[in-house]
Design a protein around this motif. Structure first.
Motif, PDB file in Angstrom:
ATOM      1  N   THR A   1       1.277  -1.203   0.089  1.00 32.45           N
ATOM      2  CA  THR A   1      -0.224  -0.193   0.522  1.00 32.45           C
ATOM      3  C   THR A   1       1.235   1.099   0.140  1.00 32.45           C
ATOM      4  OG1 THR A   1      -0.704   0.168   2.378  1.00 32.45           O
ATOM      5  CG2 THR A   1      -1.922  -0.716   1.481  1.00 32.45           C
ATOM      6  N   SER A   2       2.129   1.152   0.613  1.00 28.36           N
ATOM      7  CA  SER A   2       2.980   2.315   0.728  1.00 28.36           C
ATOM      8  C   SER A   2       3.694   2.658  -0.474  1.00 28.36           C
ATOM      9  CB  SER A   2       3.570   2.664   2.345  1.00 28.36           C
ATOM     10  OG  SER A   2       2.857   2.241   2.904  1.00 28.36           O
ATOM     11  N   ARG A   3       3.612   1.565  -1.238  1.00 25.90           N
ATOM     12  CA  ARG A   3       4.293   1.776  -2.629  1.00 25.90           C
ATOM     13  C   ARG A   3       3.867   1.812  -4.489  1.00 25.90           C
ATOM     14  NH1 ARG A   3       8.311  -3.587  -1.398  1.00 25.90           N
ATOM     15  NH2 ARG A   3       9.554  -2.375   0.663  1.00 25.90           N
ATOM     16  N   THR A   4       2.447   1.700  -4.062  1.00 26.04           N
ATOM     17  CA  THR A   4       1.979   1.471  -5.250  1.00 26.04           C
ATOM     18  C   THR A   4       0.936   3.336  -5.147  1.00 26.04           C
ATOM     19  OG1 THR A   4       1.027  -0.528  -4.250  1.00 26.04           O
ATOM     20  CG2 THR A   4      -0.313   0.839  -6.180  1.00 26.04           C
ATOM     21  N   CYS A   5       1.799   3.661  -6.929  1.00 28.67           N
ATOM     22  CA  CYS A   5       0.896   4.873  -6.807  1.00 28.67           C
ATOM     23  C   CYS A   5      -0.508   5.055  -7.415  1.00 28.67           C
ATOM     24  CB  CYS A   5       1.554   5.502  -8.603  1.00 28.67           C
ATOM     25  SG  CYS A   5       1.388   6.648  -8.987  1.00 28.67           S
ATOM     26  N   ALA A   6      -0.856   5.929  -6.610  1.00 24.98           N
ATOM     27  CA  ALA A   6      -2.868   5.917  -6.820  1.00 24.98           C
ATOM     28  C   ALA A   6      -3.174   6.844  -7.871  1.00 24.98           C
ATOM     29  CB  ALA A   6      -3.174   7.722  -5.387  1.00 24.98           C
ATOM     30  N   ALA A   7      -2.234   6.951  -8.838  1.00 31.96           N
ATOM     31  CA  ALA A   7      -2.561   7.912  -9.914  1.00 31.96           C
ATOM     32  C   ALA A   7      -2.493   6.410 -11.586  1.00 31.96           C
ATOM     33  CB  ALA A   7      -1.514   9.051 -10.761  1.00 31.96           C
ATOM     34  N   CYS A   8      -1.480   5.771 -11.239  1.00 32.75           N
ATOM     35  CA  CYS A   8      -0.996   4.869 -12.258  1.00 32.75           C
ATOM     36  C   CYS A   8      -1.119   3.090 -11.485  1.00 32.75           C
ATOM     37  CB  CYS A   8      -0.341   5.402 -12.993  1.00 32.75           C
ATOM     38  SG  CYS A   8       1.884   4.933 -12.171  1.00 32.75           S
ATOM     39  N   GLY A   9      -1.283   3.504 -10.593  1.00 33.08           N
ATOM     40  CA  GLY A   9      -1.067   1.211 -10.126  1.00 33.08           C
ATOM     41  C   GLY A   9       0.157   1.622 -10.051  1.00 33.08           C
ATOM     42  N   HIS A  10       1.203   1.445 -10.405  1.00 31.90           N
ATOM     43  CA  HIS A  10       2.827   1.514 -10.298  1.00 31.90           C
ATOM     44  C   HIS A  10       2.931   0.816  -9.021  1.00 31.90           C
ATOM     45  CE1 HIS A  10       6.725   0.326 -11.973  1.00 31.90           C
ATOM     46  NE2 HIS A  10       7.010   1.162 -11.079  1.00 31.90           N
ATOM     47  N   VAL A  11       3.357  -0.298  -9.211  1.00 29.12           N
ATOM     48  CA  VAL A  11       4.726  -0.246  -7.807  1.00 29.12           C
ATOM     49  C   VAL A  11       5.719  -0.465  -7.194  1.00 29.12           C
ATOM     50  CG1 VAL A  11       4.345  -2.283  -6.283  1.00 29.12           C
ATOM     51  CG2 VAL A  11       2.084  -1.925  -7.486  1.00 29.12           C
ATOM     52  N   ALA A  12       6.520   0.814  -6.843  1.00 28.84           N
ATOM     53  CA  ALA A  12       8.265   0.012  -6.449  1.00 28.84           C
ATOM     54  C   ALA A  12       8.439   1.232  -5.265  1.00 28.84           C
ATOM     55  CB  ALA A  12       8.582   1.374  -7.708  1.00 28.84           C
TER      56      ALA A  12
ATOM     57  N   ARG B   1       9.705   9.588   4.026  1.00 33.65           N
ATOM     58  CA  ARG B   1       8.536   8.725   5.492  1.00 33.65           C
ATOM     59  C   ARG B   1       7.634   9.908   5.285  1.00 33.65           C
ATOM     60  NH1 ARG B   1       8.361  10.008  11.804  1.00 33.65           N
ATOM     61  NH2 ARG B   1       6.168   9.477  11.958  1.00 33.65           N
ATOM     62  N   ASP B   2       7.994  10.930   4.697  1.00 35.89           N
ATOM     63  CA  ASP B   2       6.362  12.165   3.830  1.00 35.89           C
ATOM     64  C   ASP B   2       6.334  12.255   2.846  1.00 35.89           C
ATOM     65  OD1 ASP B   2       5.451  12.473   6.606  1.00 35.89           O
ATOM     66  OD2 ASP B   2       7.491  13.563   7.038  1.00 35.89           O
ATOM     67  N   LEU B   3       7.744  11.167   1.745  1.00 34.62           N
ATOM     68  CA  LEU B   3       6.791  12.090   0.378  1.00 34.62           C
ATOM     69  C   LEU B   3       6.993  10.525  -0.171  1.00 34.62           C
ATOM     70  CD1 LEU B   3       7.236  14.320  -1.719  1.00 34.62           C
ATOM     71  CD2 LEU B   3       9.430  14.153  -2.047  1.00 34.62           C
ATOM     72  N   PHE B   4       5.693  10.862  -1.476  1.00 34.69           N
ATOM     73  CA  PHE B   4       5.641   9.858  -3.091  1.00 34.69           C
ATOM     74  C   PHE B   4       5.999  10.379  -4.111  1.00 34.69           C
ATOM     75  CE2 PHE B   4       3.125   7.122  -5.642  1.00 34.69           C
ATOM     76  CZ  PHE B   4       3.668   5.879  -5.154  1.00 34.69           C
ATOM     77  N   ARG B   5       6.749   9.262  -4.517  1.00 31.49           N
ATOM     78  CA  ARG B   5       6.962  10.366  -5.743  1.00 31.49           C
ATOM     79  C   ARG B   5       6.978   8.769  -6.682  1.00 31.49           C
ATOM     80  NH1 ARG B   5      11.588  13.098  -5.925  1.00 31.49           N
ATOM     81  NH2 ARG B   5      10.536  14.904  -5.099  1.00 31.49           N
ATOM     82  N   CYS B   6       5.930   8.861  -7.523  1.00 31.17           N
ATOM     83  CA  CYS B   6       5.721   7.558  -8.571  1.00 31.17           C
ATOM     84  C   CYS B   6       7.100   7.570  -9.381  1.00 31.17           C
ATOM     85  CB  CYS B   6       4.760   7.107  -9.620  1.00 31.17           C
ATOM     86  SG  CYS B   6       4.503   6.057 -10.352  1.00 31.17           S
ATOM     87  N   ALA B   7       8.116   6.746  -9.451  1.00 28.97           N
ATOM     88  CA  ALA B   7       8.813   6.332 -10.806  1.00 28.97           C
ATOM     89  C   ALA B   7       8.727   6.250 -11.850  1.00 28.97           C
ATOM     90  CB  ALA B   7      10.118   5.111 -10.211  1.00 28.97           C
ATOM     91  N   ALA B   8       7.475   5.638 -11.889  1.00 29.22           N
ATOM     92  CA  ALA B   8       6.703   5.693 -13.527  1.00 29.22           C
ATOM     93  C   ALA B   8       6.431   6.709 -13.926  1.00 29.22           C
ATOM     94  CB  ALA B   8       5.883   4.714 -13.589  1.00 29.22           C
ATOM     95  N   CYS B   9       5.201   7.460 -13.620  1.00 28.56           N
ATOM     96  CA  CYS B   9       4.639   8.613 -14.282  1.00 28.56           C
ATOM     97  C   CYS B   9       4.437  10.395 -13.076  1.00 28.56           C
ATOM     98  CB  CYS B   9       2.778   8.033 -13.875  1.00 28.56           C
ATOM     99  SG  CYS B   9       2.383   8.067 -12.036  1.00 28.56           S
ATOM    100  N   ARG B  10       5.510   9.743 -12.599  1.00 26.80           N
ATOM    101  CA  ARG B  10       5.941  10.899 -11.714  1.00 26.80           C
ATOM    102  C   ARG B  10       5.234  11.583 -11.018  1.00 26.80           C
ATOM    103  NH1 ARG B  10      11.096   9.661 -10.878  1.00 26.80           N
ATOM    104  NH2 ARG B  10      11.367  11.926 -10.168  1.00 26.80           N
ATOM    105  N   HIS B  11       3.509  11.310 -10.535  1.00 31.20           N
ATOM    106  CA  HIS B  11       2.251  11.410  -9.716  1.00 31.20           C
ATOM    107  C   HIS B  11       3.066  11.807  -8.252  1.00 31.20           C
ATOM    108  CE1 HIS B  11      -0.458  12.028  -7.174  1.00 31.20           C
ATOM    109  NE2 HIS B  11      -0.635  10.685  -6.519  1.00 31.20           N
ATOM    110  N   GLU B  12       2.863  12.711  -7.195  1.00 25.60           N
ATOM    111  CA  GLU B  12       3.845  12.781  -6.495  1.00 25.60           C
ATOM    112  C   GLU B  12       2.149  13.846  -5.531  1.00 25.60           C
ATOM    113  OE1 GLU B  12       6.455  16.659  -4.081  1.00 25.60           O
ATOM    114  OE2 GLU B  12       7.409  15.112  -6.190  1.00 25.60           O
ATOM    115  N   ASP B  13       2.579  13.576  -4.373  1.00 24.67           N
ATOM    116  CA  ASP B  13       2.177  13.326  -3.110  1.00 24.67           C
ATOM    117  C   ASP B  13       2.552  12.977  -1.160  1.00 24.67           C
ATOM    118  OD1 ASP B  13      -0.372  13.954  -2.398  1.00 24.67           O
ATOM    119  OD2 ASP B  13      -1.964  12.251  -3.118  1.00 24.67           O
ATOM    120  N   ASP B  14       1.786  12.966  -0.791  1.00 21.39           N
ATOM    121  CA  ASP B  14       2.143  12.766   0.817  1.00 21.39           C
ATOM    122  C   ASP B  14       1.887  11.411   1.007  1.00 21.39           C
ATOM    123  OD1 ASP B  14       0.655  11.966   3.424  1.00 21.39           O
ATOM    124  OD2 ASP B  14       2.294  14.013   4.111  1.00 21.39           O
ATOM    125  N   ALA B  15       2.837  10.747   1.574  1.00 18.92           N
ATOM    126  CA  ALA B  15       2.897   9.012   1.585  1.00 18.92           C
ATOM    127  C   ALA B  15       2.024   8.629   2.037  1.00 18.92           C
ATOM    128  CB  ALA B  15       4.287   8.733   1.926  1.00 18.92           C
TER     129      ALA B  15
END
Length: 200
Positions: free
Chosen positions: A127-138, A145-159
């Protein structure tokens, strides 16, 4: 103002500086026990208030299915195969138990049931590794701890927000409803779907 952990640490430090069997040690031990008891009462009160508010305002709540007992197992190991990072694991175990995750789940479950609601538990894996925008898991998408930035689509949000949206999506699947479509993160972020998604 000292934090809960710093107050406990200072009380424990004072206890460790005393001589075994002395009156000072007994006084320090009682002070530490009194502090722990006070913090436990505060924690229970806080959990009661939070779970009551969720149950009052939501019919469905979705949380991760966490195996708290397994997560807080000792890392000490055996004489033949001693554990690694034992002190760090012991500290993590204390933090997990201090948060009262198991008690939170218990209280939320029965309070929702009283009001005719439902508590759903979904798998916690990734759940902490899945992008809410594209579903990519990485794993590398969780920058900190606080930042999520998708390695695939670059979507960024509070983790935690990103993970909560994914938890909510899994809850909707369990309910047999349409999952939040990829690309509608903004809508899901505002409402966190139909219930409350909790990333604890």
């Amino acid at each position: 103002m000292p934090t809960k952990s710093s107050s406990r640490s200072s009380a424990a430090a004072r206890l460790s500086r005393t001589r075994r069997g002395s009156k000072r040690r007994e006084k320090a031990r009682l002070r530490l026990l009194a502090h722990k008891s006070k913090m436990a009462r505060r924690r229970r009160d806080q959990i009661h208030k939070i779970t009551a508010a969720i149950a009052k305002n939501h019919r469905i709540a979705v949380i991760e299915k966490l195996r708290v007992r397994a997560m807080t197992a000792s890392a000490r190991g055996t004489a033949e195969e001693p554990g690694r990072n034992v002190a760090q694991k012991a500290g993590l175990n204390r933090e997990i138990l201090d948060r009262g995750w198991g008690e939170f789940r218990r209280q939320l479950g029965y309070k929702l049931a009283w009001r005719g609601g439902q508590l759903l538990e979904v798998p916690a894996r990734n759940t902490s590794r899945t992008c809410a925008a594209c579903g990519h898991v990485a794993a590398e998408s969780r920058i900190s701890r606080d930042l999520f930035r998708c390695a695939a689509c670059r979507h960024e949000d509070d983790a935690d927000v990103n993970a909560a949206i994914e938890i909510c999506r899994r809850g909707l699947i369990v309910l047999g409803l349409h999952a939040t479509p990829v690309g509608t993160v903004g809508d899901a972020r505002g409402a966190l779907c139909t219930g409350t998604a909790a990333k604890r």
